[in-house]
Structure formats: C-alpha cells, structure tokens
Design a protein around this motif. Sequence first.
Motif, PDB file in Angstrom:
ATOM      1  N   LEU A   1       0.860  -1.198   0.000  1.00 26.94           N
ATOM      2  CA  LEU A   1       0.000   0.000   0.000  1.00 26.94           C
ATOM      3  C   LEU A   1       0.887   1.236   0.000  1.00 26.94           C
ATOM      4  CD1 LEU A   1      -3.233   0.547   1.925  1.00 26.94           C
ATOM      5  CD2 LEU A   1      -1.393   2.121   2.422  1.00 26.94           C
ATOM      6  N   HIS A   2       0.636   2.120  -0.934  1.00 29.70           N
ATOM      7  CA  HIS A   2       1.454   3.325  -1.051  1.00 29.70           C
ATOM      8  C   HIS A   2       0.597   4.550  -0.738  1.00 29.70           C
ATOM      9  CE1 HIS A   2       4.751   5.814  -2.490  1.00 29.70           C
ATOM     10  NE2 HIS A   2       3.821   6.565  -3.054  1.00 29.70           N
ATOM     11  N   VAL A   3       0.994   5.285   0.315  1.00 26.00           N
ATOM     12  CA  VAL A   3       0.231   6.482   0.690  1.00 26.00           C
ATOM     13  C   VAL A   3       0.912   7.718   0.121  1.00 26.00           C
ATOM     14  CG1 VAL A   3      -0.728   7.824   2.596  1.00 26.00           C
ATOM     15  CG2 VAL A   3      -0.493   5.348   2.831  1.00 26.00           C
ATOM     16  N   MET A   4       0.136   8.522  -0.590  1.00 24.65           N
ATOM     17  CA  MET A   4       0.649   9.773  -1.146  1.00 24.65           C
ATOM     18  C   MET A   4       0.251  10.922  -0.213  1.00 24.65           C
ATOM     19  SD  MET A   4      -0.521   9.154  -5.102  1.00 24.65           S
ATOM     20  CE  MET A   4       0.502  10.430  -5.861  1.00 24.65           C
ATOM     21  N   ASP A   5       1.222  11.749   0.125  1.00 24.89           N
ATOM     22  CA  ASP A   5       0.966  12.877   1.031  1.00 24.89           C
ATOM     23  C   ASP A   5       0.390  14.038   0.219  1.00 24.89           C
ATOM     24  OD1 ASP A   5       0.902  14.658   3.072  1.00 24.89           O
ATOM     25  OD2 ASP A   5       3.070  14.857   3.304  1.00 24.89           O
ATOM     26  N   LEU A   6      -0.908  14.234   0.341  1.00 25.56           N
ATOM     27  CA  LEU A   6      -1.600  15.228  -0.495  1.00 25.56           C
ATOM     28  C   LEU A   6      -1.531  16.617   0.147  1.00 25.56           C
ATOM     29  CD1 LEU A   6      -3.621  15.632  -2.942  1.00 25.56           C
ATOM     30  CD2 LEU A   6      -5.454  15.335  -1.267  1.00 25.56           C
ATOM     31  N   PRO A   7      -0.928  17.595  -0.546  1.00 20.67           N
ATOM     32  CA  PRO A   7      -0.943  18.958   0.018  1.00 20.67           C
ATOM     33  C   PRO A   7      -2.388  19.453   0.100  1.00 20.67           C
ATOM     34  CG  PRO A   7       0.550  18.804  -1.879  1.00 20.67           C
ATOM     35  CD  PRO A   7      -0.272  17.550  -1.856  1.00 20.67           C
ATOM     36  N   GLN A   8      -2.768  20.034   1.218  1.00 22.18           N
ATOM     37  CA  GLN A   8      -4.181  20.421   1.377  1.00 22.18           C
ATOM     38  C   GLN A   8      -4.398  21.933   1.307  1.00 22.18           C
ATOM     39  OE1 GLN A   8      -5.965  18.100   4.527  1.00 22.18           O
ATOM     40  NE2 GLN A   8      -5.625  16.245   3.341  1.00 22.18           N
ATOM     41  N   LEU A   9      -3.309  22.661   1.043  1.00 26.01           N
ATOM     42  CA  LEU A   9      -3.438  24.103   0.755  1.00 26.01           C
ATOM     43  C   LEU A   9      -2.998  24.247  -0.701  1.00 26.01           C
ATOM     44  CD1 LEU A   9      -3.202  24.059   3.953  1.00 26.01           C
ATOM     45  CD2 LEU A   9      -2.232  26.319   3.748  1.00 26.01           C
ATOM     46  N   PRO A  10      -3.885  23.946  -1.639  1.00 23.75           N
ATOM     47  CA  PRO A  10      -3.467  23.778  -3.032  1.00 23.75           C
ATOM     48  C   PRO A  10      -2.935  25.045  -3.686  1.00 23.75           C
ATOM     49  CG  PRO A  10      -5.868  23.791  -2.876  1.00 23.75           C
ATOM     50  CD  PRO A  10      -5.344  23.787  -1.480  1.00 23.75           C
ATOM     51  N   ASP A  11      -3.282  26.212  -3.122  1.00 25.69           N
ATOM     52  CA  ASP A  11      -2.851  27.460  -3.763  1.00 25.69           C
ATOM     53  C   ASP A  11      -1.514  27.975  -3.219  1.00 25.69           C
ATOM     54  OD1 ASP A  11      -5.315  27.276  -5.035  1.00 25.69           O
ATOM     55  OD2 ASP A  11      -6.318  28.446  -3.473  1.00 25.69           O
ATOM     56  N   GLU A  12      -0.969  27.308  -2.200  1.00 25.25           N
ATOM     57  CA  GLU A  12       0.286  27.757  -1.591  1.00 25.25           C
ATOM     58  C   GLU A  12       1.473  27.493  -2.522  1.00 25.25           C
ATOM     59  OE1 GLU A  12       1.177  29.138   1.710  1.00 25.25           O
ATOM     60  OE2 GLU A  12      -0.856  29.745   1.199  1.00 25.25           O
TER      61      GLU A  12
ATOM     62  N   GLY B   1       4.699  25.947  -3.679  1.00 24.88           N
ATOM     63  CA  GLY B   1       5.311  24.676  -3.261  1.00 24.88           C
ATOM     64  C   GLY B   1       4.348  23.512  -3.282  1.00 24.88           C
ATOM     65  N   ALA B   2       3.030  23.781  -3.333  1.00 21.61           N
ATOM     66  CA  ALA B   2       2.067  22.671  -3.288  1.00 21.61           C
ATOM     67  C   ALA B   2       2.232  21.758  -4.509  1.00 21.61           C
ATOM     68  CB  ALA B   2       0.640  23.213  -3.216  1.00 21.61           C
ATOM     69  N   VAL B   3       2.357  22.362  -5.683  1.00 21.92           N
ATOM     70  CA  VAL B   3       2.480  21.542  -6.904  1.00 21.92           C
ATOM     71  C   VAL B   3       3.799  20.766  -6.882  1.00 21.92           C
ATOM     72  CG1 VAL B   3       2.688  21.590  -9.416  1.00 21.92           C
ATOM     73  CG2 VAL B   3       0.964  23.010  -8.311  1.00 21.92           C
ATOM     74  N   ALA B   4       4.879  21.425  -6.427  1.00 22.98           N
ATOM     75  CA  ALA B   4       6.180  20.742  -6.373  1.00 22.98           C
ATOM     76  C   ALA B   4       6.116  19.556  -5.409  1.00 22.98           C
ATOM     77  CB  ALA B   4       7.263  21.729  -5.950  1.00 22.98           C
ATOM     78  N   ASN B   5       5.462  19.755  -4.257  1.00 21.30           N
ATOM     79  CA  ASN B   5       5.353  18.660  -3.274  1.00 21.30           C
ATOM     80  C   ASN B   5       4.535  17.502  -3.840  1.00 21.30           C
ATOM     81  OD1 ASN B   5       6.808  20.129  -1.464  1.00 21.30           O
ATOM     82  ND2 ASN B   5       5.031  20.893  -0.324  1.00 21.30           N
ATOM     83  N   TRP B   6       3.450  17.837  -4.522  1.00 21.80           N
ATOM     84  CA  TRP B   6       2.583  16.781  -5.085  1.00 21.80           C
ATOM     85  C   TRP B   6       3.297  16.085  -6.254  1.00 21.80           C
ATOM     86  CZ3 TRP B   6      -0.642  13.497  -3.616  1.00 21.80           C
ATOM     87  CH2 TRP B   6      -1.609  12.907  -4.439  1.00 21.80           C
ATOM     88  N   SER B   7       4.092  16.852  -7.011  1.00 24.47           N
ATOM     89  CA  SER B   7       4.885  16.251  -8.102  1.00 24.47           C
ATOM     90  C   SER B   7       5.833  15.208  -7.527  1.00 24.47           C
ATOM     91  CB  SER B   7       5.739  17.299  -8.819  1.00 24.47           C
ATOM     92  OG  SER B   7       4.948  18.128  -9.594  1.00 24.47           O
ATOM     93  N   ALA B   8       6.445  15.530  -6.391  1.00 24.37           N
ATOM     94  CA  ALA B   8       7.380  14.577  -5.760  1.00 24.37           C
ATOM     95  C   ALA B   8       6.631  13.307  -5.372  1.00 24.37           C
ATOM     96  CB  ALA B   8       8.031  15.222  -4.538  1.00 24.37           C
ATOM     97  N   MET B   9       5.381  13.465  -4.932  1.00 22.28           N
ATOM     98  CA  MET B   9       4.580  12.286  -4.547  1.00 22.28           C
ATOM     99  C   MET B   9       4.228  11.437  -5.774  1.00 22.28           C
ATOM    100  SD  MET B   9       4.267  12.113  -1.410  1.00 22.28           S
ATOM    101  CE  MET B   9       5.451  13.170  -0.617  1.00 22.28           C
ATOM    102  N   VAL B  10       3.949  12.114  -6.891  1.00 21.24           N
ATOM    103  CA  VAL B  10       3.610  11.394  -8.124  1.00 21.24           C
ATOM    104  C   VAL B  10       4.837  10.587  -8.580  1.00 21.24           C
ATOM    105  CG1 VAL B  10       2.924  11.678 -10.550  1.00 21.24           C
ATOM    106  CG2 VAL B  10       1.826  13.066  -8.781  1.00 21.24           C
ATOM    107  N   VAL B  11       6.015  11.201  -8.485  1.00 17.55           N
ATOM    108  CA  VAL B  11       7.247  10.499  -8.880  1.00 17.55           C
ATOM    109  C   VAL B  11       7.488   9.308  -7.957  1.00 17.55           C
ATOM    110  CG1 VAL B  11       9.762  10.744  -9.086  1.00 17.55           C
ATOM    111  CG2 VAL B  11       8.255  12.556  -9.959  1.00 17.55           C
ATOM    112  N   ARG B  12       7.220   9.486  -6.668  1.00 22.31           N
ATOM    113  CA  ARG B  12       7.416   8.360  -5.724  1.00 22.31           C
ATOM    114  C   ARG B  12       6.420   7.237  -5.993  1.00 22.31           C
ATOM    115  NH1 ARG B  12       8.066  10.599   0.264  1.00 22.31           N
ATOM    116  NH2 ARG B  12       7.858   8.380   0.689  1.00 22.31           N
ATOM    117  N   LEU B  13       5.218   7.592  -6.401  1.00 24.19           N
ATOM    118  CA  LEU B  13       4.240   6.551  -6.758  1.00 24.19           C
ATOM    119  C   LEU B  13       4.748   5.739  -7.950  1.00 24.19           C
ATOM    120  CD1 LEU B  13       1.458   5.134  -6.611  1.00 24.19           C
ATOM    121  CD2 LEU B  13       0.587   6.925  -8.131  1.00 24.19           C
ATOM    122  N   LYS B  14       5.322   6.442  -8.906  1.00 25.63           N
ATOM    123  CA  LYS B  14       5.869   5.757 -10.088  1.00 25.63           C
ATOM    124  C   LYS B  14       6.922   4.733  -9.641  1.00 25.63           C
ATOM    125  CE  LYS B  14       8.503   6.933 -14.280  1.00 25.63           C
ATOM    126  NZ  LYS B  14       9.925   6.812 -14.019  1.00 25.63           N
TER     127      LYS B  14
END
Length: 385
Positions: free
Chosen positions: A121-132, A134-147
Amino acid sequence: MTPLFQDEFAGGPPAKRSLQYVLGKREKGSPVVGTYCTYAPIELVRAMGGVPAMLCAFAQGPIEAAETVLPRNLCALIKSSYGFIKTDTCPFFTVSEAVIAETTCDGKKKMFELIADKRPLHVMDLPQLPDEPGAVANWSAMVVRLKSFLEKTFSRSITDQAVEQAIADTNKRNALVRRFLAYNARRPAVLSWSEIYDVTWLAASASGADLETMMEGVCARLDERIKSGAVIGDAKSPRVLITGCPVGGDATKAFKTIEAAGGVIVAIDNCTGSKLYAEDIDAKSGDPMAALARRYLKIPCSCMTPNTGRLTELDRMIAEFKPDIVVDVVLQACHGYNIESVKVEEHVKKNHGLPFLKIETDYSSADVEQIRTRVEAALEGTRKK
Ligand code: SF4
Ligand code: SF4
C-alpha cells in the motif's frame, strides 16, 4: 425507452460491470491496482499496462462488521470499504495486487493504516493548501514516488512516452464523457441519474478502444432517443443538480427519492459523477509527471482549504445545466463536506438565486421517509406553473 447499454457492458449494476471489465483485463495480464480516491493518478497504472479498480464501497451490508473495529460515528463510505476488507468480501480488493492511498480526510488516512498489512500500500501525502507556493512541487514529488513504487512492486518500467500516451487516452475519455453529460443541458432532460451514474462509473475503469466503443454506442442510441422524442420527465419537471460526497449503491436512495418526487437529476458534480472528467491533463508540457501533478491537485475536494475550485465548477455546471435547485448530499460524519455545505449554500443562493437542500445521510434505510418529506417540500417550491 431504448436502453443505452447494448454491448458487453450491459447487464447489472455498474460495480458488477466494472468488475467484469477489470477481471477481463487481468486475464490478459494487466496487474490490478486498487484506488480509493479521485486524486490517484491512474495514468501511471495504465502506463505500466495495469488497470485501476475502485475500492470505495457504497453498501450498508459490511458496516456492522466494520463497527466492531471502527467508531460508529465515521462516514459510511469508510466503514463500508473497510467492512468489505475485514469480511474478505470485496472482489475488487481480492484482485488488487497493490493499493494507492492519499492523505485526504482523517478517517480514510487512519483506515489505510489498518489495511496496510494486507497488500503493498502506497500512501501519497496530499498537500491540502493547493494554492500555496510549493504545493504543486510537493505533489509532483509524490507522483514520482508513486511511479517508483509501482515500478518496484510490479517489476515493470514506466516510460515518459507511456505516461504521455495514458494522458492522451484520459483526455480522450474526458471529452467523450463530457460530450455524453452535455446531452442533459436539454430541457426536458434526456438522461436519467442512473444512466449518468452508469457511464461515469464505468469510464473510471475502462479506457482506450474499449471505452471509445462503449461511448460511441451510448451516444448513438441517445441520438436515436432524441429523434424519437423520448425524454426524462417533462419541461416542467424540477431540474436538480447534485453536489457533495461521492454517492453510490445504498446512498442512491437520495437520488431515487428525488426521482420518485418528480425531480430530474440533470447533473452530478461529485467524485462518482463528473468530477473526474471535468478537466484535462496538459499533454504538451514535455514533463508528463508534473502535468499529472498539476491536474490532480486541482480536484476540488473538501479536504482542501480553501476549496474555491468547487464553487467555480458549480458556477460552470449551473450555467450549463440550468438547475432549478441544488441538492448537497453529505454523508454523516464527513466533516469536510458537512462544514463546506455552509459556503456552498450561501454561494448558490446569493450568486445564483437558487434554492438549496442539504441531505445528510448514511447507507441505511432508516431516514428514507424523512428524506422523502424534505425532498417533496423542496421540489414543490421549484415546480413550474
Ligand atoms: S470526495 Fe475527496 S476524498 Fe473522497 S474520493 Fe473525492 S477527492 Fe477523494
Ligand atoms: S465522504 Fe467525506 S469522510 Fe467519507 S471518505 Fe469521503 S471525504 Fe472522507
């Protein structure tokens, strides 16, 4: 009225048809990856030749078993999903060889800990302040880790080229589903809620040529329906736009009640409705992983703060489908959607002058009569003379 499904997807509730599809893919060698949320970037699963299976559950049946472990005052979706796993009765979980999870609401997040020993089971850490920043960069890192997780778990490699192809397939799927949903901008409507629900559910699993064949057939039969003059309700039937929590299975009692009271559900904005298909992924960015991150972070779930995207999407849908009332279906103990309902009501009334009804419910049948009384009263107020 001509049924919309006359192909291999015909027969039975959408969950059963979706399972048949997933099993068919598995037989041909596709690994099955379970998902719990619209935030799961399923293009990565498809890019490795896999098939996603939706694990969110909508049945009252397994809730009693779940409540021997989980608190009773937890949303029915989490209890039902967990109960199926606890009783070993979820066919989607049985065939899933790995699971993608996200830190959305607290209940789901903690439930994942209880099933983590059952599958990789792989948990992705979803940024919850989407407009901040760094949010996209943090979520991009999670997408790469899922890969990396998928590549390691399934000993397959996921190339940028395959991700780009999966993105192109998703965009094509979205266009087909949006074309289908747009038919209900007509007055009187031509699609029932169950037809909307069938298509949005099946399109979450099916992809590529399978989906294109299904959607072309469905739209062709819909054109025939329109030519024959068949409609849902009539020009005076109250048009209802549904928003809120994901709704399926036993929770569709709310939809059935609206239908029985003479209302016509013309659009459904939630995660079992149009939310997944509302926006495309940038196919020309040159960086498909970042493009996935940008698109998925825009999903307007109540776990985000602020969740302004939900109001913007409601504006768009109200303009397209011209509802006479907005109905917010909220699961009991879903604090995010429950509290956000205050803002949605204010927005709908103030900016659109529309009536608003909040239905707070669960998967049991205990409140059917109470829902009926409230729905009948709300629709009566919107009925065209
Ligand atoms: S409502 Fe939120 S948490 Fe639930 S499936 Fe949708 S995006 Fe995920
Ligand atoms: S309905 Fe609400 S509480 Fe339940 S899983 Fe979805 S976001 Fe969480």
